[in-house]
Motif scaffolding. Structure first.
Motif, mmCIF file in Angstrom:
data_model
loop_
_atom_site.group_PDB
_atom_site.id
_atom_site.type_symbol
_atom_site.label_atom_id
_atom_site.label_comp_id
_atom_site.label_asym_id
_atom_site.label_seq_id
_atom_site.Cartn_x
_atom_site.Cartn_y
_atom_site.Cartn_z
ATOM 1 N N MET A 1 0.835 -1.173 0.000
ATOM 2 C CA MET A 1 0.000 0.000 0.000
ATOM 3 C C MET A 1 0.887 1.247 0.000
ATOM 4 S SD MET A 1 -2.933 -1.412 -0.066
ATOM 5 C CE MET A 1 -4.104 -0.101 0.312
ATOM 6 N N GLY A 2 0.276 2.426 -0.089
ATOM 7 C CA GLY A 2 1.060 3.647 -0.051
ATOM 8 C C GLY A 2 1.846 3.856 -1.325
ATOM 9 N N ASP A 3 2.865 4.749 -1.233
ATOM 10 C CA ASP A 3 3.649 5.109 -2.411
ATOM 11 C C ASP A 3 4.565 3.994 -2.876
ATOM 12 O OD1 ASP A 3 2.473 7.594 -2.440
ATOM 13 O OD2 ASP A 3 4.024 8.510 -1.191
ATOM 14 N N SER A 4 4.965 3.090 -1.975
ATOM 15 C CA SER A 4 5.903 2.041 -2.353
ATOM 16 C C SER A 4 5.307 0.647 -2.327
ATOM 17 C CB SER A 4 7.120 2.071 -1.409
ATOM 18 O OG SER A 4 6.712 1.833 -0.086
ATOM 19 N N GLY A 5 4.060 0.512 -1.899
ATOM 20 C CA GLY A 5 3.448 -0.800 -1.769
ATOM 21 C C GLY A 5 3.001 -1.374 -3.098
ATOM 22 N N TYR A 6 2.634 -2.651 -3.062
ATOM 23 C CA TYR A 6 2.300 -3.329 -4.308
ATOM 24 C C TYR A 6 0.944 -2.908 -4.867
ATOM 25 C CZ TYR A 6 -1.079 -6.720 -2.411
ATOM 26 O OH TYR A 6 -2.175 -7.314 -1.862
ATOM 27 N N MET A 7 0.143 -2.148 -4.100
ATOM 28 C CA MET A 7 -1.122 -1.632 -4.591
ATOM 29 C C MET A 7 -1.000 -0.189 -5.075
ATOM 30 S SD MET A 7 -3.729 -3.687 -4.573
ATOM 31 C CE MET A 7 -4.521 -5.082 -3.800
ATOM 32 N N LYS A 8 0.219 0.306 -5.212
ATOM 33 C CA LYS A 8 0.389 1.710 -5.594
ATOM 34 C C LYS A 8 -0.090 1.935 -7.032
ATOM 35 C CE LYS A 8 4.987 1.535 -7.637
ATOM 36 N NZ LYS A 8 6.305 2.125 -7.678
ATOM 37 N N GLY A 9 -0.370 3.187 -7.323
ATOM 38 C CA GLY A 9 -0.683 3.567 -8.697
ATOM 39 C C GLY A 9 -2.037 3.100 -9.173
ATOM 40 N N SER A 10 -3.005 2.924 -8.273
ATOM 41 C CA SER A 10 -4.340 2.484 -8.675
ATOM 42 C C SER A 10 -5.362 3.508 -8.208
ATOM 43 C CB SER A 10 -4.664 1.111 -8.079
ATOM 44 O OG SER A 10 -3.809 0.129 -8.593
ATOM 45 N N PRO A 11 -5.631 4.550 -9.011
ATOM 46 C CA PRO A 11 -6.544 5.609 -8.595
ATOM 47 C C PRO A 11 -8.012 5.236 -8.727
ATOM 48 C CG PRO A 11 -5.748 6.043 -10.804
ATOM 49 C CD PRO A 11 -5.030 4.805 -10.327
ATOM 50 N N ALA A 12 -8.303 4.076 -9.289
ATOM 51 C CA ALA A 12 -9.694 3.705 -9.533
ATOM 52 C C ALA A 12 -10.464 3.549 -8.221
ATOM 53 C CB ALA A 12 -9.752 2.399 -10.317
ATOM 54 N N LEU A 162 9.585 -14.473 3.513
ATOM 55 C CA LEU A 162 9.293 -13.274 2.725
ATOM 56 C C LEU A 162 9.094 -13.624 1.254
ATOM 57 C CD1 LEU A 162 12.006 -10.920 4.246
ATOM 58 C CD2 LEU A 162 9.529 -10.652 4.522
ATOM 59 N N ILE A 163 8.248 -12.870 0.587
ATOM 60 C CA ILE A 163 8.064 -12.983 -0.855
ATOM 61 C C ILE A 163 8.797 -11.815 -1.512
ATOM 62 C CG2 ILE A 163 6.375 -12.873 -2.730
ATOM 63 C CD1 ILE A 163 4.360 -14.196 -0.902
ATOM 64 N N TYR A 164 9.645 -12.117 -2.478
ATOM 65 C CA TYR A 164 10.438 -11.068 -3.107
ATOM 66 C C TYR A 164 10.888 -11.530 -4.483
ATOM 67 C CZ TYR A 164 14.603 -13.866 -2.300
ATOM 68 O OH TYR A 164 15.525 -14.867 -2.334
ATOM 69 N N CYS A 165 11.574 -10.649 -5.199
ATOM 70 C CA CYS A 165 12.224 -11.030 -6.450
ATOM 71 C C CYS A 165 13.478 -10.177 -6.614
ATOM 72 C CB CYS A 165 11.290 -10.844 -7.654
ATOM 73 S SG CYS A 165 10.845 -9.133 -8.005
ATOM 74 N N THR A 166 14.376 -10.607 -7.467
ATOM 75 C CA THR A 166 15.590 -9.855 -7.745
ATOM 76 C C THR A 166 15.365 -8.904 -8.921
ATOM 77 O OG1 THR A 166 16.454 -11.457 -9.326
ATOM 78 C CG2 THR A 166 16.955 -11.842 -6.994
ATOM 79 N N CYS A 167 16.298 -7.996 -9.126
ATOM 80 C CA CYS A 167 16.204 -7.081 -10.262
ATOM 81 C C CYS A 167 16.178 -7.844 -11.581
ATOM 82 C CB CYS A 167 17.381 -6.105 -10.253
ATOM 83 S SG CYS A 167 17.289 -4.822 -8.985
ATOM 84 N N ALA A 185 4.422 -3.606 -15.503
ATOM 85 C CA ALA A 185 4.410 -4.237 -14.176
ATOM 86 C C ALA A 185 4.956 -3.268 -13.127
ATOM 87 C CB ALA A 185 5.224 -5.531 -14.201
ATOM 88 N N PRO A 186 4.262 -2.136 -12.880
ATOM 89 C CA PRO A 186 4.774 -1.146 -11.927
ATOM 90 C C PRO A 186 4.749 -1.609 -10.478
ATOM 91 C CG PRO A 186 2.576 -0.546 -12.669
ATOM 92 C CD PRO A 186 3.002 -1.704 -13.516
ATOM 93 N N ARG A 187 3.836 -2.504 -10.121
ATOM 94 C CA ARG A 187 3.725 -2.931 -8.722
ATOM 95 C C ARG A 187 4.881 -3.816 -8.289
ATOM 96 N NH1 ARG A 187 -2.724 -4.508 -8.787
ATOM 97 N NH2 ARG A 187 -3.527 -2.370 -8.895
ATOM 98 N N LEU A 188 5.633 -4.295 -9.236
ATOM 99 C CA LEU A 188 6.739 -5.197 -8.930
ATOM 100 C C LEU A 188 7.842 -4.499 -8.134
ATOM 101 C CD1 LEU A 188 7.178 -8.162 -9.602
ATOM 102 C CD2 LEU A 188 8.431 -7.469 -11.642
ATOM 103 N N ASP A 189 7.917 -3.189 -8.220
ATOM 104 C CA ASP A 189 8.991 -2.446 -7.562
ATOM 105 C C ASP A 189 9.098 -2.767 -6.072
ATOM 106 O OD1 ASP A 189 9.590 -1.247 -9.949
ATOM 107 O OD2 ASP A 189 8.556 0.633 -9.516
ATOM 108 N N SER A 190 7.955 -2.894 -5.403
ATOM 109 C CA SER A 190 7.972 -3.098 -3.953
ATOM 110 C C SER A 190 8.465 -4.487 -3.563
ATOM 111 C CB SER A 190 6.574 -2.870 -3.371
ATOM 112 O OG SER A 190 5.668 -3.844 -3.866
ATOM 113 N N ARG A 191 8.577 -5.402 -4.523
ATOM 114 C CA ARG A 191 9.007 -6.780 -4.233
ATOM 115 C C ARG A 191 10.481 -7.018 -4.543
ATOM 116 N NH1 ARG A 191 5.144 -8.880 -0.979
ATOM 117 N NH2 ARG A 191 3.064 -8.644 -1.864
ATOM 118 N N ILE A 192 11.174 -6.045 -5.103
ATOM 119 C CA ILE A 192 12.552 -6.254 -5.553
ATOM 120 C C ILE A 192 13.524 -6.151 -4.376
ATOM 121 C CG2 ILE A 192 14.406 -5.339 -7.001
ATOM 122 C CD1 ILE A 192 12.261 -4.415 -8.974
ATOM 123 N N ARG A 193 14.384 -7.146 -4.269
ATOM 124 C CA ARG A 193 15.421 -7.152 -3.229
ATOM 125 C C ARG A 193 16.582 -7.996 -3.724
ATOM 126 N NH1 ARG A 193 16.644 -10.476 0.885
ATOM 127 N NH2 ARG A 193 14.808 -11.759 0.516
#
Length: 336
Positions: A1-12, A162-167, A185-193
């Protein structure tokens, strides 16, 4: 959620209660036509914050569906009557005892609200499951926490990684999304580590203590690990993206048996890596969403093209079975 969460960018805006009830009606028709009874998980975000929750949960109960609720627990007490009438299983996400949980959540006073909410649930008919995600901030309390959970009325604790993915995985997935589906796939950003943090070296010892205590029957509630394949000998490999724990590189089962509909009506296969969109439930039925051309292509290409499975719980997870004979509130025992 929020600016960095996986639900970001959904104004609907949220889809309406009427839309949700129409989806329930479609599930009733699907069950009558196929003989397959869908099971429902209500989550978010926070499903108890939705004004549609009472109507949706009641419609699911009235139509005989098995229904689970995934919640942070803060609003349990407020909705206890609806939950006791309509919900079979409550999955509650906790990060540890009060001080640890409230520090990680950045909110004071919520732990006691959760306690009161759990106490308001009907112990004879609502299963209470704790979801505990292992991380550097709660490793040291993990082995003793099941005893406190028993005192709070939980039936089971599920220890998760934890659930994550690499660059690299993210770049590969985004290429697949764009080339096959024309989607970003903009929501993927919050999962990258990409960095393996120092606390990972302590994971094997913690898991060894947890499993040994569980196998010795020292815990008053059921203890489960997700993925179950993780052990003291291999759990650190979860954080090595090149190591696949699963013996057979079979396709993820989620696209074959799961449909997630978000608050905005967009439908996905995946709970956490949910940039891929099948369509919108405002305009299409759940049958059309589940069986359209994009869905078929995702299933066909996934085993080869989906690089995100290695560190995703849902790739390894089977539907958990629950021993309902243990539904009564457990009695706490000694502390390790």
């Amino acid at each position: 959620m929020g600016d960095s969460g996986y639900m970001k960018g959904s104004p609907a805006t949220d889809i309406s209660t009427a839309d949700w009830l129409r989806i329930v009606d479609q599930a009733v028709e699907y069950r009558a036509r196929t003989g397959i009874a869908p099971q429902f998980n209500l989550w978010g975000g926070e499903p108890l914050a939705s004004p549609a929750f009472p109507s949706i949960s009641a419609a699911l109960r009235d139509n005989g569906f098995t229904t689970a609720l995934i919640t942070n627990g803060v609003l349990l007490e407020k909705h206890a009557d609806d939950i006791n009438r309509n919900i079979d299983t409550v999955y509650l996400s906790l990060d540890g005892p009060e001080e640890v949980h409230e520090k990680l959540r950045g909110a004071r006073g919520i732990f006691q609200k959760i306690r009161r909410g759990l106490a308001a649930l009907d112990a004879d008919r609502v299963l209470r499951m704790c979801l505990f995600t292992l991380c550097g901030d709660n490793l040291q309390v993990a082995a003793e926490f099941p005893h406190q959970l028993a005192e709070m009325g939980f039936n089971r604790v599920i220890f998760q990684n934890l659930i994550y993915c690499t660059c690299g995985q993210a770049a590969d997935y985004r290429h697949w999304m764009k080339s096959s589906f024309g989607q970003d796939a903009p929501r993927l950003d919050s999962r990258i580590r990409d960095t393996v943090e120092p606390w990972v070296q302590d994971l094997p010892g913690v898991v060894e203590s947890l499993r040994a205590a569980a196998q010795a029957g020292l815990y008053p509630i059921e203890v489960e690990f997700c993925p179950d394949e993780l052990s003291a000998s291999n759990i650190a490999r979860w954080h090595d993206s090149s190591a696949h724990l699963k013996k057979d590189r079979s396709p993820c089962l989620m696209p074959f048996r799961h449909l997630q509909i978000n608050y905005d009506g967009n439908a996905h296969f995946c709970v956490d890596f949910n940039d891929f969109t099948l369509g919108n439930a405002r305009r299409q039925s759940i049958g059309e969403l589940f069986h359209n051309a994009g869905a078929d292509r995702f299933r066909a290409e996934g085993p080869i093209c989906n690089s995100l499975s290695a560190s995703c719980l849902w790739y390894y997870n089977e539907s958990p079975s629950v021993d309902r004979s243990k539904l009564q509130s457990p009695q706490p025992t000694h502390t390790l």
